[in-house]
Motif scaffolding. Structure first.
Motif, PDB file in Angstrom:
ATOM      1  N   ARG A   4     -42.862 -14.943 -11.186  1.00 34.94           N
ATOM      2  CA  ARG A   4     -41.963 -14.787 -12.325  1.00 34.94           C
ATOM      3  C   ARG A   4     -42.509 -13.749 -13.297  1.00 34.94           C
ATOM      4  NH1 ARG A   4     -40.689 -20.039 -15.706  1.00 34.94           N
ATOM      5  NH2 ARG A   4     -39.381 -20.490 -13.917  1.00 34.94           N
ATOM      6  N   ARG A   7     -42.035 -10.230 -11.880  1.00 33.46           N
ATOM      7  CA  ARG A   7     -40.651  -9.767 -11.982  1.00 33.46           C
ATOM      8  C   ARG A   7     -40.270  -9.495 -13.423  1.00 33.46           C
ATOM      9  NH1 ARG A   7     -38.161 -13.900  -7.537  1.00 33.46           N
ATOM     10  NH2 ARG A   7     -38.027 -12.449  -5.814  1.00 33.46           N
ATOM     11  N   GLY A   8     -40.824 -10.332 -14.322  1.00 34.64           N
ATOM     12  CA  GLY A   8     -40.521 -10.154 -15.731  1.00 34.64           C
ATOM     13  C   GLY A   8     -40.994  -8.823 -16.250  1.00 34.64           C
ATOM     14  N   ASP A  10     -41.014  -6.247 -14.508  1.00 37.00           N
ATOM     15  CA  ASP A  10     -40.267  -5.203 -13.799  1.00 37.00           C
ATOM     16  C   ASP A  10     -38.780  -5.544 -13.800  1.00 37.00           C
ATOM     17  OD1 ASP A  10     -39.640  -3.018 -12.222  1.00 37.00           O
ATOM     18  OD2 ASP A  10     -40.081  -4.055 -10.342  1.00 37.00           O
ATOM     19  N   PRO A  11     -38.166  -5.597 -14.987  1.00 35.24           N
ATOM     20  CA  PRO A  11     -36.765  -6.033 -15.046  1.00 35.24           C
ATOM     21  C   PRO A  11     -35.810  -5.090 -14.330  1.00 35.24           C
ATOM     22  CG  PRO A  11     -37.460  -5.156 -17.163  1.00 35.24           C
ATOM     23  CD  PRO A  11     -38.682  -5.253 -16.310  1.00 35.24           C
ATOM     24  N   LEU A  12     -36.220  -3.836 -14.166  1.00 28.50           N
ATOM     25  CA  LEU A  12     -35.330  -2.882 -13.489  1.00 28.50           C
ATOM     26  C   LEU A  12     -35.492  -2.927 -11.966  1.00 28.50           C
ATOM     27  CD1 LEU A  12     -35.735   0.141 -15.923  1.00 28.50           C
ATOM     28  CD2 LEU A  12     -33.669  -1.179 -15.551  1.00 28.50           C
ATOM     29  N   GLY A  13     -36.423  -3.767 -11.496  1.00 23.57           N
ATOM     30  CA  GLY A  13     -36.621  -3.856 -10.047  1.00 23.57           C
ATOM     31  C   GLY A  13     -37.117  -2.552  -9.453  1.00 23.57           C
ATOM     32  N   ALA A 190     -28.439  -2.131 -13.924  1.00 19.27           N
ATOM     33  CA  ALA A 190     -29.554  -2.767 -14.645  1.00 19.27           C
ATOM     34  C   ALA A 190     -29.921  -1.956 -15.883  1.00 19.27           C
ATOM     35  CB  ALA A 190     -30.765  -2.904 -13.720  1.00 19.27           C
ATOM     36  N   ARG A 207     -40.571   2.743 -18.517  1.00 21.43           N
ATOM     37  CA  ARG A 207     -40.726   1.872 -17.342  1.00 21.43           C
ATOM     38  C   ARG A 207     -40.672   2.696 -16.054  1.00 21.43           C
ATOM     39  NH1 ARG A 207     -39.980  -3.638 -18.704  1.00 21.43           N
ATOM     40  NH2 ARG A 207     -39.334  -3.862 -20.865  1.00 21.43           N
TER      41      ARG A 207
ATOM     42  N   LEU B  92     -28.758  -9.588 -13.701  1.00 25.47           N
ATOM     43  CA  LEU B  92     -29.503  -8.728 -12.785  1.00 25.47           C
ATOM     44  C   LEU B  92     -29.819  -9.542 -11.526  1.00 25.47           C
ATOM     45  CD1 LEU B  92     -31.860  -6.731 -15.180  1.00 25.47           C
ATOM     46  CD2 LEU B  92     -29.495  -6.306 -14.496  1.00 25.47           C
ATOM     47  N   HIS B  94     -31.664  -9.204  -8.993  1.00 27.61           N
ATOM     48  CA  HIS B  94     -33.023  -9.280  -8.435  1.00 27.61           C
ATOM     49  C   HIS B  94     -33.958 -10.122  -9.300  1.00 27.61           C
ATOM     50  CE1 HIS B  94     -32.684  -5.770 -11.072  1.00 27.61           C
ATOM     51  NE2 HIS B  94     -33.926  -6.021 -11.418  1.00 27.61           N
ATOM     52  N   LEU B  95     -33.431 -10.658 -10.409  1.00 27.80           N
ATOM     53  CA  LEU B  95     -34.259 -11.493 -11.291  1.00 27.80           C
ATOM     54  C   LEU B  95     -33.763 -12.936 -11.273  1.00 27.80           C
ATOM     55  CD1 LEU B  95     -34.665  -9.308 -14.526  1.00 27.80           C
ATOM     56  CD2 LEU B  95     -36.203  -9.473 -12.570  1.00 27.80           C
ATOM     57  N   PRO B  96     -34.680 -13.911 -11.284  1.00 28.05           N
ATOM     58  CA  PRO B  96     -34.247 -15.306 -11.379  1.00 28.05           C
ATOM     59  C   PRO B  96     -33.659 -15.596 -12.763  1.00 28.05           C
ATOM     60  CG  PRO B  96     -36.637 -15.153 -11.459  1.00 28.05           C
ATOM     61  CD  PRO B  96     -36.132 -13.781 -11.176  1.00 28.05           C
ATOM     62  N   ASP B  99     -35.830 -15.084 -15.939  1.00 29.19           N
ATOM     63  CA  ASP B  99     -36.098 -13.705 -16.355  1.00 29.19           C
ATOM     64  C   ASP B  99     -34.845 -13.003 -16.839  1.00 29.19           C
ATOM     65  OD1 ASP B  99     -38.894 -13.588 -15.970  1.00 29.19           O
ATOM     66  OD2 ASP B  99     -38.585 -13.529 -13.816  1.00 29.19           O
ATOM     67  N   LEU B 103     -34.693 -11.418 -20.738  1.00 28.05           N
ATOM     68  CA  LEU B 103     -34.594  -9.956 -20.916  1.00 28.05           C
ATOM     69  C   LEU B 103     -34.526  -9.503 -22.371  1.00 28.05           C
ATOM     70  CD1 LEU B 103     -32.276  -8.402 -18.171  1.00 28.05           C
ATOM     71  CD2 LEU B 103     -34.630  -7.830 -18.715  1.00 28.05           C
ATOM     72  N   ARG B 106     -37.847  -9.816 -24.034  1.00 28.34           N
ATOM     73  CA  ARG B 106     -38.834  -8.838 -23.546  1.00 28.34           C
ATOM     74  C   ARG B 106     -38.531  -7.447 -24.096  1.00 28.34           C
ATOM     75  NH1 ARG B 106     -39.207 -11.936 -18.234  1.00 28.34           N
ATOM     76  NH2 ARG B 106     -41.202 -12.987 -18.523  1.00 28.34           N
ATOM     77  N   ASP B 133     -35.596 -21.173 -11.961  1.00 26.83           N
ATOM     78  CA  ASP B 133     -36.173 -20.298 -10.937  1.00 26.83           C
ATOM     79  C   ASP B 133     -35.168 -19.860  -9.882  1.00 26.83           C
ATOM     80  OD1 ASP B 133     -38.743 -20.192 -11.990  1.00 26.83           O
ATOM     81  OD2 ASP B 133     -39.218 -22.183 -11.177  1.00 26.83           O
TER      82      ASP B 133
END
Lengths: 290, 220
Positions: A4, A7-8, A10-13, A190, A207, B92, B94-96, B99, B103, B106, B133
């Motif tokens: 988690r 990933r947090g 890297d919010p843009l993946g 995103a 980023r 998004l 790709h995010l659980p 997250d 956003l 953050r 999750d």
């Protein structure tokens, strides 16, 4: 929780769209080219500095015994092709001959005039002939002309190497820009969400730029590491030309002759190019958002 | 407060105006429905409110900031005070869930322990704490919209705009989503909800803005 957190951050993946394979591999290949070019430039520069002393005196004229030195100097200085004519220092001649004749030189040394030319002649032999005609009994040695030509060649090689380095940097910039644009296209939604949530251009561009700089720096480091043994091999092949000997094993290669300072600068320089390219590409693209 | 004065909006210099001569004031802490047929300009009006578009004429004032006199660099800070809920959720993928909701915090640079506390609390509020999750694709439409609401309100925005938030939901899910938006209003947030679901409007009577062909035809 670790996943988690990763990933947090890297919010843009970006770990997926700017993968750690293609971009570093491409930049690695260019890093390899850059390292080889850099070493070529350094080698050409070394040759040029070594030949510079020889080329300073393009011609030497050995006068006949008993010839009038002043008259010969005057005649030679009057020639348009000659920029400077000066009598070689007898002490320096004696020092040059010492290994063969010893400290107490019993024979009289010839008088030698060193000539610096205004420009390199197209035909050194013809110039030597004219000098011999004007200064009877003189022996003209023109090896310095050839050294000067080699020097010009070495300097040209050096310039070509620098141009090639600039070209490699330009291609790397283009490749990085394409990769960043592909990343933007893949993460357009995103980016829009982050923008809508109040992310600044600097945040979004930062980023991307951070990820790109890391990947590009990594690739350039790999390319440099691959280049090092190749360069050491070249240095080893050239060793006999400068009085050295060929290595017997990998550890015996002349590693100390590699341009380590320049090579060490390659990965951070590449990372900087990646960071700047990503920043510029992102910020230009983000300008279209309100 | 949201204030529009003689506002017009067009997408492109030669395109026709999609919003014309809009003038109204939304008081702080109010709840408004934004009504009108498809193509009436509801989404465009909301885009102006959450700073996704800038008016081509007139003056838009959001939370006391006159946008025509505001530099682009100053808009991100204002956007953080406006929550947005979209019909298509815009999570998004790709995010659980955790997250996605985290956003805005953050982006605002909040400390990790505060992010954890705020996100946990807001997920509990929307009834999705056990799904923290889960990936968005594993959730139902109603659950995804509740995640989107959690993301929109986790920063405690002063203005919350929702563009057809129940458009993709069945009636029970839509009621649950609306109750969350009403709850935000009760907590003091200015809320604007665009919809063409007249049954929901009838169930939750409130002031409304009605658009027709880009013009404001009623307010009250």
């Amino acid at each position: 929780m670790t996943l988690r957190r990763a990933r947090g951050r890297d919010p843009l993946g970006l770990r997926r769209v700017l993968s750690d394979r293609l971009l570093p591999a491409l930049v690695g290949a260019m890093g390899l080219l850059a390292a080889l070019t850099l070493a070529g430039a350094r080698g050409a520069a070394d040759l040029a500095s070594r030949w510079e002393g020889g080329a300073a005196t393009a011609l030497t004229v050995q006068l006949a015994p008993g010839a009038a030195t002043d008259r010969a100097l005057a005649v030679l200085e009057a020639m348009p092709e000659i920029a400077e004519a000066r009598l070689a220092d007898p002490a320096r001649l004696a020092a040059l001959l010492r290994p063969w004749l010893g400290d107490a030189i019993a024979i009289p040394l010839p008088k030698v005039i060193e000539l610096r030319l205004a420009r390199l002649p197209a035909d050194p032999a013809a110039l030597a002939g004219r000098i011999a005609a004007l200064v009877p009994g003189a022996q003209v040695e023109a090896h310095g002309v050839w050294v000067a030509r080699l020097l010009a060649l070495a300097r040209s090689l050096q310039a070509v190497a620098v141009a090639a380095l600039v070209l490699v940097a330009g291609i790397a910039t283009a490749v990085i820009a394409v990769a960043v644009r592909a990343g933007i296209a893949a993460r357009r939604d995103a980016i829009a969400v982050l923008h809508a949530l109040g992310a600044t251009d600097a945040d979004i561009a930062g980023r991307f730029a951070g990820r790109v700089a890391w990947l590009v720096g990594l690739g350039a480091f790999g390319g440099t590491v691959v280049a090092a043994p190749i360069l050491a091999g070249f240095a080893d092949m050239a060793a006999p030309l400068s009085g050295g000997r060929v290595a017997e094993g990998l550890l015996d290669l002349p590693w100390q002759r590699l341009p380590w300072a320049e090579l060490a600068l390659l990965p951070p320089a590449a990372a900087l190019i990646g960071w700047v390219t990503a920043q510029v590409t992102l910020r230009l693209w983000l300008r279209r958002l309100p | 407060m949201v204030r529009f004065a003689e506002v017009g909006l067009r997408y492109g210099e030669s395109a026709p105006e999609v919003l014309r001569d809009l003038s109204f004031v939304l008081e702080p802490g109010s709840f408004h429905w934004l009504l009108g047929a498809s193509g009436a300009g509801k989404t465009s009006l909301l885009r102006l409110m959450h700073l996704a578009a800038r008016a081509t004429r007139g003056e838009v004032e959001v939370l006391g900031v006159a946008l025509s006199r505001t530099r682009r660099a100053a808009l991100p800070a204002l956007r953080r005070r406006v929550g947005v809920v979209y019909q298509d959720f815009r999570l998004l993928p790709h995010l659980p869930v955790f997250d996605n909701v985290a956003l805005p915090l953050r982006v605002a640079g909040r400390a990790p322990h505060q992010i954890r506390a705020d996100v946990t609390e807001i997920l509990r509020w929307v009834g999705l704490a056990p799904k923290a999750d889960a990936m968005p694709a594993a959730l139902s439409g109603g659950e995804q919209q509740r995640v989107a609401i959690a993301r929109a309100v986790v920063m405690r925005p002063a203005l919350l705009v929702a563009d057809e938030p129940t458009g993709n939901l069945d009636i029970p899910q839509a009621r649950r989503v609306l109750s969350l938006l009403r709850e935000m209003h009760r907590l003091g947030t200015t809320v604007v909800v665009a919809t063409h679901a007249e049954t929901l409007v009838a169930e939750y009577p409130a002031a409304s803005l009605r658009l027709d062909a880009g013009r404001l035809v009623s307010h009250g």
